[in-house]
Design an enzyme around this catalytic site. Structure first.
Site, short mmCIF file in Angstrom:
data_model
loop_
_atom_site.label_atom_id
_atom_site.label_comp_id
_atom_site.label_asym_id
_atom_site.label_seq_id
_atom_site.Cartn_x
_atom_site.Cartn_y
_atom_site.Cartn_z
N ALA A 59 -41.32 -34.64 13.33
CA ALA A 59 -42.72 -34.49 12.93
C ALA A 59 -42.77 -34.32 11.43
O ALA A 59 -41.81 -33.84 10.81
CB ALA A 59 -43.36 -33.27 13.61
N VAL A 61 -44.46 -32.21 9.78
CA VAL A 61 -44.50 -30.80 9.40
C VAL A 61 -43.13 -30.12 9.51
O VAL A 61 -42.94 -29.04 8.94
CB VAL A 61 -45.56 -30.06 10.25
N TYR A 62 -42.18 -30.73 10.20
CA TYR A 62 -40.85 -30.12 10.32
C TYR A 62 -40.16 -30.15 8.96
O TYR A 62 -39.85 -31.21 8.42
CB TYR A 62 -39.98 -30.87 11.32
N SER A 63 -39.94 -28.96 8.42
CA SER A 63 -39.30 -28.80 7.11
C SER A 63 -39.99 -29.64 6.04
O SER A 63 -39.36 -30.22 5.15
CB SER A 63 -37.81 -29.17 7.18
N ALA A 64 -41.35 -29.70 6.13
CA ALA A 64 -42.17 -30.39 5.11
C ALA A 64 -41.69 -31.82 4.86
O ALA A 64 -41.62 -32.28 3.72
CB ALA A 64 -42.17 -29.59 3.82
#
Length: 345
Positions: A59, A61-64
């Site tokens: 995704a 949003v995972y670790s920006a």
């Protein structure tokens, strides 16, 4: 590795898929999940492909965005051997158009994901959450454009309620837009809420479950024991409050049942918890995560065998919860159950 249709689509996916939330390691939450770099990730991907685990989920949003970047590096040179699934919709910043699923945001998110992953198409693109601010018709029309442009193959959702998903499916049918074929959901022996409404919807509408956190936010790893403190180094020290809540007594009742079945089968507690899930209605694939090779290989041992009906019944008795209204009459009173037999219960 067993392959199953993703919902009512023609896409075949492995019953186990790899969740790349441990890739990247940026930020307090995702840093606690794991900090796998590209070299380590490539080794994990090697093991997955060898075992037939060919779908990889991430995704923005995972670790920006770092998770997508690391995954892209790990699959470089073998894009045709894997399925890539990613998600968007949660906030990536404080700006007015850095969250949600507006036309502007979706197009930008897909372009950014393609760049970070180093690919020109996504096999599965999922909305990470329902955006109440954006008309569903706008969302569906935008996804239609992205599918027609060849940037997305299949579409799905995650963390939607029943009415949100059903309304979206109805509007997709009305306007001839691509239908959601995947529902990425939290589902485990500790969290069976999926069964009340979303599972019957999935059966009726042909939406396949892609299960996240099959080990109950790390609580079913086999490391927790009744009356003992959290083990040193457990990610629950940092992430427990962010995950789905569970009462201690319910947690340990499920763990006790899992431990009994583990002793009988010679399998590890996580393997039993995952094997139970892959036998559930509508489940197309279960996402397994791993911070290292040993953890991955243990999770891969969840397939190739089956729990007995008696073992399944014990696990389900230990994990059962009272259904919320309006579902509880169907499980407690014969008359209601005759009109609408329970699914998965």
């Amino acid at each position: 590795m067993e392959y199953r249709r993703l919902g009512a689509s023609g896409l075949e996916v492995p019953v186990l898929s790899f969740g790349a939330g441990t890739f990247g390691g940026r930020g307090e939450l995702f840093g606690a999940w794991g900090s796998t770099d590209a070299r380590e990730a490539r080794r994990l991907v090697d093991i997955c492909i060898e075992a037939g685990v060919t779908m990889f989920d991430t995704a923005d949003v995972y670790s920006a965005g770092a998770s997508e970047e690391v995954l892209g590096e790990a699959v470089k040179g073998r894009r045709d051997q894997v399925l890539i699934s990613t998600k968007s919709g949660l906030p990536m910043g404080e700006g007015p158009n850095e969250s949600g699923t507006s036309r502007l945001r979706l197009i930008r998110s897909v372009e950014d994901a393609l760049r970070r992953l180093g690919t020109d198409y996504l096999d599965l693109f999922q909305l990470h959450a329902f955006d109440a601010r954006t008309p569903i018709e706008e969302v569906l029309a935008t996804l239609d454009d992205l599918v027609r442009a060849g940037k997305i193959r299949y579409v799905g959702v995650s963390n939607f309620s029943g009415w949100q998903l059903m309304k979206s499916l109805a509007l997709a049918d009305r306007h001839g837009h691509p239908r959601y074929v995947a529902n990425q959901v939290y589902y485990s022996l500790l969290g069976r809420d999926y069964e009340w409404e979303l599972m019957p919807l999935g059966v009726d509408r042909g939406v396949g479950a892609v299960v996240w956190s099959p080990l109950g936010w790390g609580r079913l790893t086999g490391k927790l024991r009744r009356g003992q403190p959290l083990p040193a180094g457990s990610r629950l020290h940092k992430t427990a409050d962010a995950g789905p809540p569970v009462e201690d007594e319910h947690l340990y009742r499920v763990l006790d049942a899992l431990a009994e079945v583990a002793e009988e089968t010679g399998k590890a507690i996580p393997q039993i918890a995952i094997n139970w899930l892959i036998q559930r209605p509508t489940v197309s694939s279960v996402l397994i995560g791993a911070r290292d090779e040993a953890q991955l290989r243990q999770n891969l041992g969840s397939v190739g065998w089956s729990l007995t009906p008696e073992q399944i019944a014990r696990l389900e008795a230990a994990s059962a919860r009272t259904a919320p209204y309006p579902y509880f009459p169907y499980y407690r009173q014969e008359g209601f159950a005759r009109l609408s037999p329970p699914i998965g219960r």
